[in-house]
Enzyme design. Structure first.
Site: not given
Ligand code: CA
Length: 442
Positions: A144, A158, A214, A216, A255, A259, A272, A375, A389
């Protein structure tokens, strides 16, 4: 260890494989990434090395004696059906194979002159090569490492407390699922799962309504450390075989309900996707960059994550791009549309720091293990590495040139990642593509 630039990186090198010399291919002779493929009509998996629009068949080249100078053990490993045996050795051996392959594919060497006469034996057109996941991945861990992604996502989930206090000390990660890692081009089925659409009602089970990608980078591990023996940060680079593109498909509605308290589970492990070519750490030597420079006020990493060489060269200057093509765009023949760009230099943690942290408790990392970077998002609006996002959790839909809008992915949407490295004084190299199309839930 400063980046090791040698003759294989010389931008003036030319190959007898003409398509490698056009200046636009992802796979010039300076790249030479490893993959595993199956020839059309043939079952046996074999190791290949990308060159232009062709694949060098390592099995055929080894049998023809072109790798004999590397010794019988490496010759044997190059005839394997996976890269794990070669990965079990380490960077030195991978570099030796790279050197021999460069000489074999050059237009101006004795080996190249000989090999060019056997092109039908040695080369398979990339269009006919069925690529697979390039290693037997025993374990997969997803990090992350983008502070911009962590802050953006944290703000959505949050608002009062976006970045948790551990973030600038701990390279945050979780153990992912290796069995559902698929190669580029494999369709991805929309997952079912448990979600809670309204806080006042009980959860429901059904197809995800918030499917996301995502952007990556994946890192493949070579060599091995015994259980109980950490890899110090100063030696982490020796364990880094190479990089690929990685799409950590994510079901945001599953998620957000599952989570806490243990992290992502079924929202991530249904698929993935990885790009099939592993661009070696050696091929990336001309594109190394300093580690992320922490802004004033941020804490320095703890000692076990600090290394002067890593600070100077731990980053990679890789540009990433996300393309989207909907079913309607395909129907009318419209090309995929660019929706965001990423810069791998903007990551808060280096790959070496992630690797050192992962093993710092004595965890053994094995050849073929895969680390995901997390990400890749930057500070700018055009550099957000996922739809969550980009659309602010669906509040600001994305408008496409086809007249369609997207909050999350629809059935039939095809997501493609590209990545490349470009610098003055070096040949441009690329990663190929990491692509997947969403199929309806079963
Ligand atoms: Ca990820």
């Amino acid at each position: 260890m400063t980046p090791n630039i040698d003759v294989t990186h010389d931008p003036a090198l030319r190959s007898w494989v003409e398509s490698a010399n056009d200046g636009t291919t992802d796979f010039p002779i300076q790249n030479l990434p490893f993959g595993v493929f199956r020839h059309d009509f043939e079952e046996r998996l074999r190791i290949g090395i990308a060159i232009g629009d062709q694949v060098l068949d390592c099995l055929a080249a080894a049998r023809a004696g072109y790798f004999d100078a590397l010794g019988p053990m490496i010759v044997d490993m190059l005839q394997s059906w996976s890269l794990n045996a070669l990965m079990s050795l380490g960077r030195e051996e991978a570099r030796a194979v790279r050197g021999a392959t460069s000489r074999l594919l050059r237009a101006d060497t004795a080996e190249g002159t000989s090999a060019a006469t056997k092109r039908d034996l040695l080369l398979v057109p990339m269009a006919l090569a069925g690529m697979t996941v390039p290693a037997e991945i025993g374990d997969y861990t997803d990090f992350y490492a983008s502070v911009f992604h962590a802050s953006n996502v944290g703000a959505l989930f949050r608002p009062d407390n976006p970045l948790l206090p551990n973030y600038k000390y701990v390279p945050i990660g979780y153990h992912g699922r290796a069995s559902s890692i698929v190669a580029s081009g494999t369709a991805v089925r929309r997952p079912f799962g448990q979600t809670r659409p309204a806080d006042t009602a009980p959860p429901v089970f059904g197809p995800s309504k918030a499917l996301d990608y995502e952007l990556e980078i994946g890192a493949f591990i070579c060599g091995a450390n015994t259980l109980g023996d950490p890899v110090p940060i100063g030696r982490a680079e020796e364990r880094l075989f190479g990089l690929c593109l990685l799409n950590d498909w994510s079901a945001r509605d599953i998620q957000s309900w599952e989570y806490q308290p243990l992290g992502p589970f079924l929202s991530k492990n249904f698929a993935t996707t990885v790009s099939p070519w592993i661009v070696t750490t050696d091929a990336l030597a001309p594109f190394r960059a300093p580690a992320f420079v922490r802004p004033p006020g941020d804490p320095a990493p703890l000692g076990y994550l600090t290394d002067p060489n890593d600070a100077d060269h731990g980053g990679f200057d890789i540009t990433l791009e996300v393309l989207l093509r909907t079913a309607r765009m395909r129907e009318v023949g419209a090309p995929a549309v660019h929706i965001s760009r990423g810069d791998f230099q903007s990551m808060y943690w280096t790959v070496a720091q992630m690797l050192a942290h992962h093993s710092s408790n004595g965890c053994n990392l094995r050849p073929g293990d895969l680390l995901g970077s997390g990400t890749v998002s930057g500070p700018e609006a055009g550099s957000r590495g996922c739809l969550l996002e980009m659309t602010r959790r669906g509040a600001e839909p994305l408008s496409l040139p086809s007249g369609e809008t997207r909050t999350f992915l629809e059935d039939g949407d095809e997501v493609t990642f590209r990545g490349w490295c470009e610098r003055d004084g070096a040949a441009r190299i690329g990663f190929g593509e990491c692509r997947g199309e969403i199929r309806p839930a079963n």
